[in-house]
Write a protein that holds these residues in place. Structure first.
Motif, PDB file in Angstrom:
ATOM      1  N   UNK A  80       0.797  -1.225   0.000  1.00 19.61           N
ATOM      2  CA  UNK A  80       0.000   0.000   0.000  1.00 19.61           C
ATOM      3  C   UNK A  80       0.833   1.281   0.000  1.00 19.61           C
ATOM      4  N   UNK A  81       2.079   1.209   0.403  1.00 19.91           N
ATOM      5  CA  UNK A  81       2.934   2.397   0.431  1.00 19.91           C
ATOM      6  C   UNK A  81       3.643   2.636  -0.899  1.00 19.91           C
ATOM      7  N   UNK A  82       3.471   1.766  -1.881  1.00 19.64           N
ATOM      8  CA  UNK A  82       4.154   1.899  -3.164  1.00 19.64           C
ATOM      9  C   UNK A  82       3.565   3.052  -3.972  1.00 19.64           C
ATOM     10  N   UNK A  83       4.399   3.651  -4.820  1.00 18.54           N
ATOM     11  CA  UNK A  83       3.932   4.669  -5.754  1.00 18.54           C
ATOM     12  C   UNK A  83       3.537   3.959  -7.035  1.00 18.54           C
ATOM     13  N   UNK A  84       2.302   4.157  -7.477  1.00 18.96           N
ATOM     14  CA  UNK A  84       1.778   3.475  -8.659  1.00 18.96           C
ATOM     15  C   UNK A  84       1.283   4.514  -9.655  1.00 18.96           C
ATOM     16  N   UNK A  85       1.757   4.417 -10.867  1.00 16.09           N
ATOM     17  CA  UNK A  85       1.261   5.211 -11.992  1.00 16.09           C
ATOM     18  C   UNK A  85       0.794   4.197 -13.033  1.00 16.09           C
ATOM     19  N   UNK A  86      -0.463   3.795 -12.917  1.00 15.58           N
ATOM     20  CA  UNK A  86      -0.993   2.687 -13.714  1.00 15.58           C
ATOM     21  C   UNK A  86      -2.012   3.190 -14.721  1.00 15.58           C
ATOM     22  N   UNK A  87      -1.912   2.691 -15.923  1.00 15.95           N
ATOM     23  CA  UNK A  87      -2.901   2.913 -16.967  1.00 15.95           C
ATOM     24  C   UNK A  87      -3.351   1.543 -17.444  1.00 15.95           C
ATOM     25  N   UNK A  88      -4.630   1.228 -17.317  1.00 21.85           N
ATOM     26  CA  UNK A  88      -5.108  -0.124 -17.646  1.00 21.85           C
ATOM     27  C   UNK A  88      -4.893  -0.522 -19.101  1.00 21.85           C
ATOM     28  N   UNK A  89      -4.849   0.434 -20.012  1.00 24.40           N
ATOM     29  CA  UNK A  89      -4.699   0.108 -21.425  1.00 24.40           C
ATOM     30  C   UNK A  89      -3.248  -0.088 -21.840  1.00 24.40           C
ATOM     31  N   UNK A  90      -2.321   0.109 -20.928  1.00 22.89           N
ATOM     32  CA  UNK A  90      -0.897  -0.123 -21.206  1.00 22.89           C
ATOM     33  C   UNK A  90      -0.514  -1.435 -20.539  1.00 22.89           C
ATOM     34  N   UNK A  91      -0.005  -2.375 -21.310  1.00 21.23           N
ATOM     35  CA  UNK A  91       0.274  -3.715 -20.799  1.00 21.23           C
ATOM     36  C   UNK A  91       1.419  -3.814 -19.808  1.00 21.23           C
ATOM     37  N   UNK A  92       2.669  -3.633 -20.224  1.00 18.92           N
ATOM     38  CA  UNK A  92       3.795  -3.852 -19.313  1.00 18.92           C
ATOM     39  C   UNK A  92       3.993  -2.701 -18.335  1.00 18.92           C
ATOM     40  N   UNK A  93       4.777  -3.000 -17.311  1.00 12.95           N
ATOM     41  CA  UNK A  93       5.113  -2.009 -16.293  1.00 12.95           C
ATOM     42  C   UNK A  93       6.588  -2.135 -15.941  1.00 12.95           C
ATOM     43  N   UNK A  94       7.099  -1.130 -15.269  1.00  9.42           N
ATOM     44  CA  UNK A  94       8.453  -1.137 -14.738  1.00  9.42           C
ATOM     45  C   UNK A  94       8.345  -1.112 -13.221  1.00  9.42           C
ATOM     46  N   UNK A  95       9.102  -1.974 -12.565  1.00 11.15           N
ATOM     47  CA  UNK A  95       9.181  -2.011 -11.111  1.00 11.15           C
ATOM     48  C   UNK A  95      10.551  -1.480 -10.712  1.00 11.15           C
ATOM     49  N   UNK A  96      10.556  -0.426  -9.905  1.00 11.59           N
ATOM     50  CA  UNK A  96      11.798   0.177  -9.424  1.00 11.59           C
ATOM     51  C   UNK A  96      11.800   0.097  -7.905  1.00 11.59           C
ATOM     52  N   UNK A  97      12.671  -0.740  -7.347  1.00 13.06           N
ATOM     53  CA  UNK A  97      12.785  -0.909  -5.899  1.00 13.06           C
ATOM     54  C   UNK A  97      13.718   0.173  -5.378  1.00 13.06           C
ATOM     55  N   UNK A  98      13.264   0.886  -4.341  1.00 13.13           N
ATOM     56  CA  UNK A  98      14.009   2.030  -3.830  1.00 13.13           C
ATOM     57  C   UNK A  98      14.913   1.650  -2.661  1.00 13.13           C
ATOM     58  N   UNK A  99      15.980   2.419  -2.531  1.00 16.03           N
ATOM     59  CA  UNK A  99      16.909   2.281  -1.427  1.00 16.03           C
ATOM     60  C   UNK A  99      17.158   3.677  -0.853  1.00 16.03           C
ATOM     61  N   UNK A 100      16.108   4.234  -0.231  1.00 14.88           N
ATOM     62  CA  UNK A 100      16.183   5.567   0.338  1.00 14.88           C
ATOM     63  C   UNK A 100      15.670   5.496   1.775  1.00 14.88           C
ATOM     64  N   UNK A 101      16.529   5.663   2.759  1.00 11.78           N
ATOM     65  CA  UNK A 101      16.090   5.545   4.155  1.00 11.78           C
ATOM     66  C   UNK A 101      15.117   6.647   4.581  1.00 11.78           C
ATOM     67  N   UNK A 102      15.099   7.778   3.868  1.00  9.93           N
ATOM     68  CA  UNK A 102      14.204   8.868   4.231  1.00  9.93           C
ATOM     69  C   UNK A 102      12.828   8.767   3.568  1.00  9.93           C
TER      70      UNK A 102
END
Length: 170
Positions: free
Chosen positions: A122-144
């Motif tokens: 639930x804390x993830x940032x999501x920019x989703x468009x249902x008509x666009x198939x693939x997505x990019x997952x970017x795992x963050x390493x930011x302590x702040x």
């Protein structure tokens, strides 16, 4: 030394070059369907009325699907260099410097429902468009930052990761 500015040095007011740019437009086949539905609705309102009511529903309602489809396709995915020259991902209004990304992966269209469903933090940032198939997952390493990862819809995830200079793990 001269007080003249060096033409080889640029200021930060010049626009940064885009390594990747994509607008997440709606599919083209949505346009005729939207106009057909709007035309049917205008015809229902018209219903053979004479005078002003004959053409007024068409004039007032036909701009609505144009506005709606342009509004739905307003989101952009861009990779551009910041002031230091390091790549930075811009998804809609949010931006992410590549220095905060620890891992990256391509989410295939077949795995998208799991990534957005039962596996979504639930804390993830999501920019989703249902008509666009693939997505990019970017795992963050930011302590702040409490955001664990970003999920971004894009039609060309490999090009986004290449523009960011990240290897694809998916």
């Amino acid at each position: 030394m001269s007080d003249q500015p060096n033409p080889a040095v640029t200021d930060n007011k010049t626009p940064a070059a885009h390594a990747y740019r994509e607008r997440l437009w709606v599919p083209l086949w949505w346009w005729p369907i939207a106009f057909a539905v709007t035309g049917l609705l205008a015809a229902e309102i018209h219903m053979g009325a004479p005078g002003l009511r004959a053409w007024l529903p068409y004039v007032l309602l036909l701009p609505v699907p144009v506005w709606a489809l342009i509004w739905l396709g307003r989101h952009r995915v861009e990779v551009r260099a910041d002031a230091d020259g390091t790549p930075e991902l811009h998804a809609d209004r949010a931006h992410l410097p590549v220095s905060f990304v620890s891992r990256a992966a391509v989410v295939a269209p077949t795995a998208k429902s799991a990534a957005l469903g039962r596996q979504l933090d639930p804390a993830a940032y999501v920019c989703h468009r249902p008509w666009v198939g693939p997505m990019v997952l970017l795992v963050l390493d930011d302590p702040d930052d409490p955001t664990p990862y970003w999920l971004i819809s894009t039609r060309r995830p490999e090009k986004v990761l290449a523009a960011l200079g990240l290897p694809s793990a998916g």
